[in-house]
Motif scaffolding. Structure first.
Motif, PDB file in Angstrom:
ATOM      1  N   GLU A  23      -9.161   1.756  -9.072  1.00 39.20           N
ATOM      2  CA  GLU A  23      -8.738   3.262  -8.377  1.00 39.20           C
ATOM      3  C   GLU A  23      -9.204   3.423  -6.973  1.00 39.20           C
ATOM      4  O   GLU A  23      -8.693   3.981  -6.162  1.00 39.20           O
ATOM      5  CB  GLU A  23      -9.326   4.437  -9.453  1.00 39.20           C
ATOM      6  N   GLN A  24     -10.408   3.201  -6.907  1.00 39.51           N
ATOM      7  CA  GLN A  24     -11.133   3.306  -5.459  1.00 39.51           C
ATOM      8  C   GLN A  24     -10.275   2.514  -4.690  1.00 39.51           C
ATOM      9  O   GLN A  24     -10.069   2.827  -3.378  1.00 39.51           O
ATOM     10  CB  GLN A  24     -12.496   2.672  -5.589  1.00 39.51           C
ATOM     11  N   ALA A  25     -10.122   1.242  -5.020  1.00 41.35           N
ATOM     12  CA  ALA A  25      -9.274   0.192  -4.037  1.00 41.35           C
ATOM     13  C   ALA A  25      -7.857   0.833  -3.621  1.00 41.35           C
ATOM     14  O   ALA A  25      -7.829   0.768  -2.469  1.00 41.35           O
ATOM     15  CB  ALA A  25      -9.064  -1.114  -4.655  1.00 41.35           C
ATOM     16  N   TYR A  26      -7.305   1.279  -4.583  1.00 41.99           N
ATOM     17  CA  TYR A  26      -6.258   2.060  -4.482  1.00 41.99           C
ATOM     18  C   TYR A  26      -6.128   3.151  -3.482  1.00 41.99           C
ATOM     19  O   TYR A  26      -5.298   3.271  -2.437  1.00 41.99           O
ATOM     20  CB  TYR A  26      -5.493   2.460  -5.898  1.00 41.99           C
ATOM     21  N   ARG A  29      -6.872   1.982   0.139  1.00 42.25           N
ATOM     22  CA  ARG A  29      -5.927   1.476   0.786  1.00 42.25           C
ATOM     23  C   ARG A  29      -5.219   1.846   1.820  1.00 42.25           C
ATOM     24  O   ARG A  29      -5.085   1.180   3.038  1.00 42.25           O
ATOM     25  CB  ARG A  29      -4.957   1.110  -0.018  1.00 42.25           C
ATOM     26  N   GLN A  30      -5.108   3.198   2.103  1.00 40.67           N
ATOM     27  CA  GLN A  30      -4.451   3.629   3.252  1.00 40.67           C
ATOM     28  C   GLN A  30      -5.446   4.203   4.254  1.00 40.67           C
ATOM     29  O   GLN A  30      -5.105   4.219   5.510  1.00 40.67           O
ATOM     30  CB  GLN A  30      -3.647   5.017   2.829  1.00 40.67           C
ATOM     31  N   THR A  31      -6.684   4.403   4.027  1.00 43.57           N
ATOM     32  CA  THR A  31      -7.622   4.961   4.767  1.00 43.57           C
ATOM     33  C   THR A  31      -8.628   3.653   5.548  1.00 43.57           C
ATOM     34  O   THR A  31      -8.803   3.796   6.624  1.00 43.57           O
ATOM     35  CB  THR A  31      -8.526   6.008   4.307  1.00 43.57           C
ATOM     36  N   ASP A  32      -9.075   2.944   4.644  1.00 44.72           N
ATOM     37  CA  ASP A  32      -9.962   1.903   5.053  1.00 44.72           C
ATOM     38  C   ASP A  32      -9.815   0.695   4.387  1.00 44.72           C
ATOM     39  O   ASP A  32     -10.208   0.447   3.177  1.00 44.72           O
ATOM     40  CB  ASP A  32     -11.381   2.317   4.808  1.00 44.72           C
ATOM     41  N   SER A  33      -9.150  -0.231   4.935  1.00 46.51           N
ATOM     42  CA  SER A  33      -8.881  -1.584   4.268  1.00 46.51           C
ATOM     43  C   SER A  33      -9.988  -2.455   3.803  1.00 46.51           C
ATOM     44  O   SER A  33      -9.787  -3.170   2.886  1.00 46.51           O
ATOM     45  CB  SER A  33      -7.722  -2.358   4.886  1.00 46.51           C
ATOM     46  N   ALA A  34     -11.029  -2.460   4.671  1.00 46.55           N
ATOM     47  CA  ALA A  34     -12.137  -3.106   4.288  1.00 46.55           C
ATOM     48  C   ALA A  34     -12.964  -2.840   3.032  1.00 46.55           C
ATOM     49  O   ALA A  34     -13.253  -3.663   2.232  1.00 46.55           O
ATOM     50  CB  ALA A  34     -13.224  -3.176   5.455  1.00 46.55           C
ATOM     51  N   LEU A  35     -12.946  -1.434   2.589  1.00 44.63           N
ATOM     52  CA  LEU A  35     -13.545  -0.800   1.795  1.00 44.63           C
ATOM     53  C   LEU A  35     -12.676  -1.036   0.420  1.00 44.63           C
ATOM     54  O   LEU A  35     -13.098  -1.251  -0.893  1.00 44.63           O
ATOM     55  CB  LEU A  35     -13.805   0.640   1.596  1.00 44.63           C
ATOM     56  N   SER A  36     -11.225  -1.137   0.618  1.00 45.09           N
ATOM     57  CA  SER A  36     -10.290  -1.392  -0.349  1.00 45.09           C
ATOM     58  C   SER A  36     -10.680  -2.766  -0.832  1.00 45.09           C
ATOM     59  O   SER A  36     -10.482  -3.149  -1.976  1.00 45.09           O
ATOM     60  CB  SER A  36      -8.949  -1.202   0.030  1.00 45.09           C
TER      61      SER A  36
END
Length: 66
Positions: A23-26, A29-36
Motif C-alpha cells: 500500500e505504501q509503494a502504491y 508511486r505518484q509523489t516519490d518514486s524512490a520511496l515507492s
C-alpha cells in the motif's frame, strides 16, 4: 503443534506487513518514486519469507498426516 502455531502467527504478521508495504509503494508511486521502489523491494523480500513459511507449514501438515 507449538511450532506450527508459531509459524502461523509469524506468517500472519508478515502478511500484514507485506500488505502495508504494498500500500505504501502504491501511495508513493505518484509523489516519490524512490520511496515507492524501496517499499516495493521490501515487500518482495517479505513475500519471499511468506512463501518459505508456507513451505514449512506444508511439511508439518504432511508429517502430521503420516
Amino acid at each position: 503443534m507449538k511450532n506450527t502455531k508459531k509459524i502461523l502467527d509469524k506468517q500472519s504478521m508478515l502478511l500484514a506487513r507485506y500488505k502495508t508495504l504494498v500500500e505504501q509503494a502504491y501511495n508513493f508511486r505518484q509523489t516519490d518514486s524512490a520511496l515507492s521502489d524501496i517499499s516495493e523491494f521490501n515487500a518482495i523480500k517479505l513475500l519471499h519469507k511468506i512463501n518459505k513459511q508456507k513451505y514449512l507449514i506444508r511439511d508439518f501438515k504432511l508429517l502430521q498426516q503420516n
